[in-house]
Scaffold this motif. Structure first.
Motif, PDB file in Angstrom:
ATOM      1  N   MET A 131       0.822  -1.211   0.000  1.00  0.00           N
ATOM      2  CA  MET A 131       0.000   0.000   0.000  1.00  0.00           C
ATOM      3  C   MET A 131       0.857   1.263   0.000  1.00  0.00           C
ATOM      4  O   MET A 131       0.545   2.233  -0.688  1.00  0.00           O
ATOM      5  CB  MET A 131      -0.942  -0.001   1.208  1.00  0.00           C
ATOM      6  N   MET A 132       1.944   1.244   0.749  1.00  0.00           N
ATOM      7  CA  MET A 132       2.791   2.428   0.831  1.00  0.00           C
ATOM      8  C   MET A 132       3.503   2.690  -0.486  1.00  0.00           C
ATOM      9  O   MET A 132       3.621   3.837  -0.922  1.00  0.00           O
ATOM     10  CB  MET A 132       3.797   2.277   1.968  1.00  0.00           C
ATOM     11  N   GLU A 133       3.980   1.639  -1.138  1.00  0.00           N
ATOM     12  CA  GLU A 133       4.638   1.854  -2.425  1.00  0.00           C
ATOM     13  C   GLU A 133       3.624   2.312  -3.478  1.00  0.00           C
ATOM     14  O   GLU A 133       3.913   3.193  -4.285  1.00  0.00           O
ATOM     15  CB  GLU A 133       5.364   0.591  -2.888  1.00  0.00           C
ATOM     16  N   ARG A 134       2.439   1.727  -3.446  1.00  0.00           N
ATOM     17  CA  ARG A 134       1.405   2.144  -4.403  1.00  0.00           C
ATOM     18  C   ARG A 134       0.966   3.584  -4.158  1.00  0.00           C
ATOM     19  O   ARG A 134       0.514   4.256  -5.087  1.00  0.00           O
ATOM     20  CB  ARG A 134       0.207   1.196  -4.302  1.00  0.00           C
ATOM     21  N   SER A 135       1.095   4.056  -2.928  1.00  0.00           N
ATOM     22  CA  SER A 135       0.695   5.434  -2.628  1.00  0.00           C
ATOM     23  C   SER A 135       1.713   6.441  -3.146  1.00  0.00           C
ATOM     24  O   SER A 135       1.442   7.645  -3.150  1.00  0.00           O
ATOM     25  CB  SER A 135       0.506   5.615  -1.116  1.00  0.00           C
ATOM     26  N   GLY A 136       2.893   5.960  -3.527  1.00  0.00           N
ATOM     27  CA  GLY A 136       3.897   6.848  -4.099  1.00  0.00           C
ATOM     28  C   GLY A 136       5.132   7.066  -3.261  1.00  0.00           C
ATOM     29  O   GLY A 136       6.006   7.860  -3.646  1.00  0.00           O
ATOM     30  N   ALA A 137       5.253   6.415  -2.106  1.00  0.00           N
ATOM     31  CA  ALA A 137       6.432   6.594  -1.252  1.00  0.00           C
ATOM     32  C   ALA A 137       7.711   6.332  -2.044  1.00  0.00           C
ATOM     33  O   ALA A 137       7.802   5.366  -2.806  1.00  0.00           O
ATOM     34  CB  ALA A 137       6.353   5.666  -0.047  1.00  0.00           C
ATOM     35  N   ALA A 138       8.692   7.197  -1.850  1.00  0.00           N
ATOM     36  CA  ALA A 138       9.925   7.099  -2.632  1.00  0.00           C
ATOM     37  C   ALA A 138      10.832   5.977  -2.143  1.00  0.00           C
ATOM     38  O   ALA A 138      11.512   5.332  -2.941  1.00  0.00           O
ATOM     39  CB  ALA A 138      10.677   8.429  -2.575  1.00  0.00           C
ATOM     40  N   GLN A 139      10.846   5.763  -0.833  1.00  0.00           N
ATOM     41  CA  GLN A 139      11.730   4.733  -0.277  1.00  0.00           C
ATOM     42  C   GLN A 139      11.116   4.167   0.999  1.00  0.00           C
ATOM     43  O   GLN A 139      10.661   4.918   1.869  1.00  0.00           O
ATOM     44  CB  GLN A 139      13.111   5.319   0.035  1.00  0.00           C
ATOM     45  N   ILE A 140      11.102   2.857   1.097  1.00  0.00           N
ATOM     46  CA  ILE A 140      10.531   2.184   2.257  1.00  0.00           C
ATOM     47  C   ILE A 140      11.543   1.193   2.808  1.00  0.00           C
ATOM     48  O   ILE A 140      12.024   0.310   2.090  1.00  0.00           O
ATOM     49  CB  ILE A 140       9.231   1.433   1.894  1.00  0.00           C
ATOM     50  N   ASP A 141      11.881   1.342   4.079  1.00  0.00           N
ATOM     51  CA  ASP A 141      12.669   0.348   4.803  1.00  0.00           C
ATOM     52  C   ASP A 141      11.707  -0.402   5.712  1.00  0.00           C
ATOM     53  O   ASP A 141      11.067   0.205   6.582  1.00  0.00           O
ATOM     54  CB  ASP A 141      13.765   1.000   5.649  1.00  0.00           C
ATOM     55  N   ALA A 142      11.565  -1.707   5.495  1.00  0.00           N
ATOM     56  CA  ALA A 142      10.647  -2.524   6.294  1.00  0.00           C
ATOM     57  C   ALA A 142      11.477  -3.573   7.031  1.00  0.00           C
ATOM     58  O   ALA A 142      12.180  -4.370   6.404  1.00  0.00           O
ATOM     59  CB  ALA A 142       9.607  -3.189   5.396  1.00  0.00           C
ATOM     60  N   ILE A 143      11.398  -3.572   8.350  1.00  0.00           N
ATOM     61  CA  ILE A 143      12.274  -4.413   9.166  1.00  0.00           C
ATOM     62  C   ILE A 143      11.460  -5.477   9.888  1.00  0.00           C
ATOM     63  O   ILE A 143      10.541  -5.172  10.646  1.00  0.00           O
ATOM     64  CB  ILE A 143      13.052  -3.563  10.186  1.00  0.00           C
ATOM     65  N   GLU A 144      11.810  -6.729   9.646  1.00  0.00           N
ATOM     66  CA  GLU A 144      11.080  -7.873  10.195  1.00  0.00           C
ATOM     67  C   GLU A 144      12.048  -8.816  10.918  1.00  0.00           C
ATOM     68  O   GLU A 144      13.080  -9.206  10.370  1.00  0.00           O
ATOM     69  CB  GLU A 144      10.373  -8.620   9.055  1.00  0.00           C
ATOM     70  N   ALA A 145      11.712  -9.168  12.169  1.00  0.00           N
ATOM     71  CA  ALA A 145      12.579 -10.038  12.962  1.00  0.00           C
ATOM     72  C   ALA A 145      12.270 -11.521  12.764  1.00  0.00           C
ATOM     73  O   ALA A 145      13.155 -12.371  12.945  1.00  0.00           O
ATOM     74  CB  ALA A 145      12.456  -9.688  14.445  1.00  0.00           C
ATOM     75  N   ASN A 146      11.034 -11.849  12.419  1.00  0.00           N
ATOM     76  CA  ASN A 146      10.637 -13.246  12.225  1.00  0.00           C
ATOM     77  C   ASN A 146      11.165 -13.720  10.867  1.00  0.00           C
ATOM     78  O   ASN A 146      10.752 -13.220   9.825  1.00  0.00           O
ATOM     79  CB  ASN A 146       9.107 -13.341  12.283  1.00  0.00           C
ATOM     80  N   SER A 147      12.077 -14.690  10.871  1.00  0.00           N
ATOM     81  CA  SER A 147      12.735 -15.092   9.626  1.00  0.00           C
ATOM     82  C   SER A 147      11.756 -15.676   8.613  1.00  0.00           C
ATOM     83  O   SER A 147      11.913 -15.465   7.406  1.00  0.00           O
ATOM     84  CB  SER A 147      13.856 -16.102   9.916  1.00  0.00           C
ATOM     85  N   LEU A 148      10.731 -16.385   9.067  1.00  0.00           N
ATOM     86  CA  LEU A 148       9.747 -16.929   8.137  1.00  0.00           C
ATOM     87  C   LEU A 148       8.886 -15.811   7.542  1.00  0.00           C
ATOM     88  O   LEU A 148       8.581 -15.818   6.350  1.00  0.00           O
ATOM     89  CB  LEU A 148       8.871 -17.971   8.836  1.00  0.00           C
ATOM     90  N   ALA A 149       8.507 -14.851   8.380  1.00  0.00           N
ATOM     91  CA  ALA A 149       7.741 -13.706   7.876  1.00  0.00           C
ATOM     92  C   ALA A 149       8.586 -12.903   6.889  1.00  0.00           C
ATOM     93  O   ALA A 149       8.071 -12.393   5.886  1.00  0.00           O
ATOM     94  CB  ALA A 149       7.290 -12.821   9.041  1.00  0.00           C
ATOM     95  N   TYR A 150       9.876 -12.804   7.172  1.00  0.00           N
ATOM     96  CA  TYR A 150      10.780 -12.097   6.254  1.00  0.00           C
ATOM     97  C   TYR A 150      10.789 -12.764   4.876  1.00  0.00           C
ATOM     98  O   TYR A 150      10.712 -12.084   3.848  1.00  0.00           O
ATOM     99  CB  TYR A 150      12.183 -12.076   6.845  1.00  0.00           C
ATOM    100  N   LEU A 151      10.855 -14.085   4.851  1.00  0.00           N
ATOM    101  CA  LEU A 151      10.822 -14.795   3.572  1.00  0.00           C
ATOM    102  C   LEU A 151       9.496 -14.555   2.850  1.00  0.00           C
ATOM    103  O   LEU A 151       9.469 -14.394   1.624  1.00  0.00           O
ATOM    104  CB  LEU A 151      11.042 -16.292   3.794  1.00  0.00           C
TER     105      LEU A 151
END
Length: 313
Positions: A131-151
């Motif tokens: 949603m954030m990229e579709r809204s036009g955000a120029a750069q998104i850093d998304a940080i996830e600690a759960n390794s399965l969720a990261y995949l």
């Protein structure tokens, strides 16, 4: 065998003060059985031909020889919570996070995200990132600690074709503690109540941005009184933490073994605390947020009262 004899010689010469006290018969027994123990140890660390064959056969289990599809990627990691648009023809979970009205409300409050940088804490499976990229955000850093969720996030990124979003595996608290980077907007949806130090997390968010969106559970004695079944996993009495001169009620909570489920999406430990609703808002004001809006209050949420917060300085 020569290697074993050398090891035996070292063992007898170095330690084995007790061996020197043994009778000749006991010493013979020791020299007979010690190599057998060594051989067993070597077998353990150096697989036999049969073990190597089994291991090699298991390697082939990791190959996918069917027609390449996006569904193959989704099926690679079990426990999906989030869905994909029907037109994608991909089956995941049930939550349509890619069109979450809570994020839609936040975007209405914030305004245009073009040329803006976003830090997303705990993206789960990347639906809000979409949603954030579709809204036009120029750069998104998304940080996830759960390794399965990261995949799962990486798979979502591929399926949706995200190009301005970067997923990082690790602890977002350490990211904010050790980086001086500031963001135009921080999104913390579904993470505050998983933190073992939510007040420190609020402080870090305030240090990194002037605008923040938070969706979280909280404790409220009216919406969730002491005899409410949802209070069973929450400490009966609060612990008072003094935060910037304000007494804040915090409540220890347990997952009650929910982490055993494949779809578990909680924090990295079972040490987490919920905040009292009004105290949470006071803490946000204490760290510098002056304009605070609240929406989507759900006093009857199955896990506990919840709400959306949009705060700016």
């Amino acid at each position: 065998m020569l290697h074993l004899r050398r090891r035996l010689s070292v063992a007898v010469d170095n330690g084995c003060a007790d061996l020197r006290q043994h009778s000749a018969t006991q010493l013979v027994k020791a020299t007979i059985f010690m190599p057998m123990r060594m051989l067993n140890s070597l077998r353990k660390h150096h697989p036999t031909q049969r073990q190597r064959e089994v291991s090699r056969s298991e390697v082939f289990d990791h190959y996918v020889v069917s027609m390449p599809t996006q569904q193959n990627a989704v099926d690679l990691v079990e426990g999906w919570n989030c869905a994909f648009p029907p037109e994608f023809g991909v089956a995941g979970g049930e939550l349509a996070a890619y069109q979450d009205p809570r994020i839609g409300w936040m975007l209405e409050k914030y305004g245009s995200t073009e040329h803006r940088s976003v830090l997303e804490l705990g993206p789960l499976e990347g639906g809000h990132t979409v949603m954030m990229e579709r809204s036009g955000a120029a750069q998104i850093d998304a940080i996830e600690a759960n390794s399965l969720a990261y995949l799962r996030c990486l798979i979502t990124k591929e399926i949706f074709g995200l190009t301005r979003s970067h997923f990082w595996l690790g602890d977002f608290v350490k990211w904010m503690e050790n980086s001086e980077k500031r963001y135009d907007l921080v999104i913390a949806s579904g993470v505050l109540y998983h933190s073992n130090d939510p007040l420190h997390l609020l402080e870090l968010i305030a240090r990194r941005t002037d605008s923040a969106f938070i969706w979280t559970h909280f404790v409220d004695d009216v919406a969730m009184p002491a005899d409410d079944p949802r209070r069973q996993v929450i400490s009966r009495e609060p612990q008072i933490q003094h935060f910037r001169g304000i007494p804040i009620r915090t409540y220890k909570r347990t997952y009650l073994n929910a982490q055993q489920h494949a779809k578990f999406c909680g924090g990295p430990t079972d040490e987490h605390r919920w905040l009292n609703r009004d105290d949470m808002l006071a803490a946000l004001r204490a760290v510098g947020f002056t304009d605070i809006s609240v929406a989507h209050e759900e006093p009857d949420h199955q896990f506990g009262p919840a709400m959306s917060i949009f705060a700016t300085k």
